[in-house]
Motif scaffolding. Sequence first.
Motif, PDB file in Angstrom:
ATOM      1  N   PRO A  53       0.790  -1.232   0.000  1.00 38.28           N
ATOM      2  CA  PRO A  53       0.000   0.000   0.000  1.00 38.28           C
ATOM      3  C   PRO A  53       0.825   1.287   0.000  1.00 38.28           C
ATOM      4  N   PHE A  54       1.964   1.282   0.663  1.00 37.34           N
ATOM      5  CA  PHE A  54       2.732   2.520   0.748  1.00 37.34           C
ATOM      6  C   PHE A  54       3.470   2.860  -0.540  1.00 37.34           C
ATOM      7  N   CYS A  55       3.420   1.972  -1.535  1.00 41.60           N
ATOM      8  CA  CYS A  55       3.916   2.316  -2.866  1.00 41.60           C
ATOM      9  C   CYS A  55       2.862   3.109  -3.639  1.00 41.60           C
ATOM     10  N   GLN A  56       1.649   3.162  -3.115  1.00 45.49           N
ATOM     11  CA  GLN A  56       0.562   3.948  -3.700  1.00 45.49           C
ATOM     12  C   GLN A  56      -0.061   4.852  -2.631  1.00 45.49           C
ATOM     13  N   ALA A  57       0.782   5.374  -1.763  1.00 45.91           N
ATOM     14  CA  ALA A  57       0.288   6.137  -0.617  1.00 45.91           C
ATOM     15  C   ALA A  57      -0.546   7.349  -1.030  1.00 45.91           C
ATOM     16  N   GLU A  58      -0.121   8.059  -2.058  1.00 42.44           N
ATOM     17  CA  GLU A  58      -0.850   9.272  -2.455  1.00 42.44           C
ATOM     18  C   GLU A  58      -2.294   8.949  -2.848  1.00 42.44           C
ATOM     19  N   ALA A  59      -2.469   7.940  -3.684  1.00 46.70           N
ATOM     20  CA  ALA A  59      -3.827   7.553  -4.104  1.00 46.70           C
ATOM     21  C   ALA A  59      -4.633   7.012  -2.925  1.00 46.70           C
ATOM     22  N   LYS A  88      10.802   6.787   5.240  1.00 53.69           N
ATOM     23  CA  LYS A  88      10.314   6.968   3.870  1.00 53.69           C
ATOM     24  C   LYS A  88       9.479   8.248   3.774  1.00 53.69           C
ATOM     25  N   GLY A  89       8.746   8.546   4.829  1.00 54.60           N
ATOM     26  CA  GLY A  89       7.894   9.727   4.859  1.00 54.60           C
ATOM     27  C   GLY A  89       8.650  11.042   4.833  1.00 54.60           C
ATOM     28  N   GLU A  90       9.931  11.015   5.143  1.00 52.34           N
ATOM     29  CA  GLU A  90      10.734  12.243   5.091  1.00 52.34           C
ATOM     30  C   GLU A  90      10.825  12.787   3.669  1.00 52.34           C
ATOM     31  N   SER A  91      10.819  11.882   2.690  1.00 49.65           N
ATOM     32  CA  SER A  91      10.876  12.323   1.295  1.00 49.65           C
ATOM     33  C   SER A  91       9.545  12.141   0.571  1.00 49.65           C
ATOM     34  N   GLU A  92       8.617  11.397   1.186  1.00 46.19           N
ATOM     35  CA  GLU A  92       7.303  11.157   0.598  1.00 46.19           C
ATOM     36  C   GLU A  92       6.222  11.475   1.637  1.00 46.19           C
ATOM     37  N   SER A  94       3.123  11.762   1.601  1.00 40.30           N
ATOM     38  CA  SER A  94       1.886  10.987   1.552  1.00 40.30           C
ATOM     39  C   SER A  94       1.984   9.730   2.416  1.00 40.30           C
ATOM     40  N   VAL A  95       3.183   9.218   2.636  1.00 40.79           N
ATOM     41  CA  VAL A  95       3.368   8.058   3.516  1.00 40.79           C
ATOM     42  C   VAL A  95       2.962   8.435   4.935  1.00 40.79           C
ATOM     43  N   LEU A  96       3.394   9.596   5.396  1.00 32.82           N
ATOM     44  CA  LEU A  96       3.034  10.047   6.741  1.00 32.82           C
ATOM     45  C   LEU A  96       1.547  10.345   6.841  1.00 32.82           C
ATOM     46  N   ARG A  97       0.988  10.903   5.779  1.00 31.32           N
ATOM     47  CA  ARG A  97      -0.447  11.199   5.775  1.00 31.32           C
ATOM     48  C   ARG A  97      -1.257   9.906   5.847  1.00 31.32           C
ATOM     49  N   LEU A  98      -0.836   8.872   5.136  1.00 29.58           N
ATOM     50  CA  LEU A  98      -1.539   7.595   5.188  1.00 29.58           C
ATOM     51  C   LEU A  98      -1.447   6.985   6.588  1.00 29.58           C
ATOM     52  N   LEU A  99      -0.298   7.126   7.230  1.00 31.07           N
ATOM     53  CA  LEU A  99      -0.180   6.665   8.621  1.00 31.07           C
ATOM     54  C   LEU A  99      -1.147   7.429   9.518  1.00 31.07           C
ATOM     55  N   ASP A 100      -1.309   8.728   9.274  1.00 31.27           N
ATOM     56  CA  ASP A 100      -2.255   9.535  10.064  1.00 31.27           C
ATOM     57  C   ASP A 100      -3.701   9.099   9.854  1.00 31.27           C
ATOM     58  N   LEU A 101      -4.024   8.639   8.667  1.00 35.18           N
ATOM     59  CA  LEU A 101      -5.391   8.208   8.365  1.00 35.18           C
ATOM     60  C   LEU A 101      -5.712   6.829   8.932  1.00 35.18           C
ATOM     61  N   ALA A 102      -4.687   6.017   9.153  1.00 33.88           N
ATOM     62  CA  ALA A 102      -4.882   4.634   9.583  1.00 33.88           C
ATOM     63  C   ALA A 102      -5.106   4.530  11.094  1.00 33.88           C
ATOM     64  N   ASP A 103      -5.913   3.542  11.472  1.00 34.92           N
ATOM     65  CA  ASP A 103      -6.096   3.197  12.878  1.00 34.92           C
ATOM     66  C   ASP A 103      -5.046   2.188  13.328  1.00 34.92           C
ATOM     67  N   LEU A 104      -4.818   1.206  12.481  1.00 31.96           N
ATOM     68  CA  LEU A 104      -3.861   0.143  12.793  1.00 31.96           C
ATOM     69  C   LEU A 104      -2.929  -0.074  11.617  1.00 31.96           C
ATOM     70  N   LEU A 105      -1.690  -0.414  11.946  1.00 28.21           N
ATOM     71  CA  LEU A 105      -0.695  -0.809  10.954  1.00 28.21           C
ATOM     72  C   LEU A 105      -0.200  -2.202  11.329  1.00 28.21           C
ATOM     73  N   ILE A 106      -0.235  -3.115  10.387  1.00 33.03           N
ATOM     74  CA  ILE A 106       0.422  -4.404  10.563  1.00 33.03           C
ATOM     75  C   ILE A 106       1.680  -4.291   9.721  1.00 33.03           C
ATOM     76  N   HIS A 137       1.757  11.919  12.506  1.00 33.43           N
ATOM     77  CA  HIS A 137       2.956  11.700  11.697  1.00 33.43           C
ATOM     78  C   HIS A 137       3.184  12.828  10.709  1.00 33.43           C
ATOM     79  N   ALA A 138       2.341  13.846  10.780  1.00 29.99           N
ATOM     80  CA  ALA A 138       2.438  14.949   9.834  1.00 29.99           C
ATOM     81  C   ALA A 138       3.847  15.541   9.873  1.00 29.99           C
ATOM     82  N   ALA A 139       4.358  15.805   8.688  1.00 25.97           N
ATOM     83  CA  ALA A 139       5.692  16.380   8.582  1.00 25.97           C
ATOM     84  C   ALA A 139       5.722  17.740   9.259  1.00 25.97           C
TER      85      ALA A 139
END
Length: 141
Positions: A53-59, A88-92, A94-106, A137-139
């Motif tokens: 999923p994090f290869c398509q984080a923006e979408a 990875k979120g330091e340069s992308e 959207s990765v950090l934004r997706l982490l912010d949207l998620a409740d759980l990460l496996i 996780h917002a930058a």
Amino acid sequence: VVFVQGCPHHCPGCHNPQTHDFSGGYDADLDEIVRQIAGDPLMSGVTFSGGEPFCQAEALCVLGERIRALGKSIVVYSGYTYEQLIQKGESEPSVLRLLDLADLLIDGPYIEAQRDLSLQFRGSKNQRVIDLRGRSHAAKA
């Protein structure tokens, strides 16, 4: 579950190897995905899996925001570790934004030698279930 196409990890024993090829799969209409989710009153949340999923984080951020607007939870499976995603979120962003949207990460790659069918939500002992609720996780600008 929303399965994405493309995965750089290629974990031996992966349950979904047909999602590894980045040029495979098909494009799906975002509005149709949201309609299907909204149309199921028993669905309390959505899982993003893959592929990676994090290869398509923006979408997935766009989809995730719409899922959140429906009051649904989000779980994300990733072959990356949480720490790798933060880096990875330091340069992308959207990765950090997706982490912010998620409740759980496996997190973490599937390791066949650590396979354990008694684990909830995971396939191997190295993988973790991380509660992301309340974390930001917002930058930082």
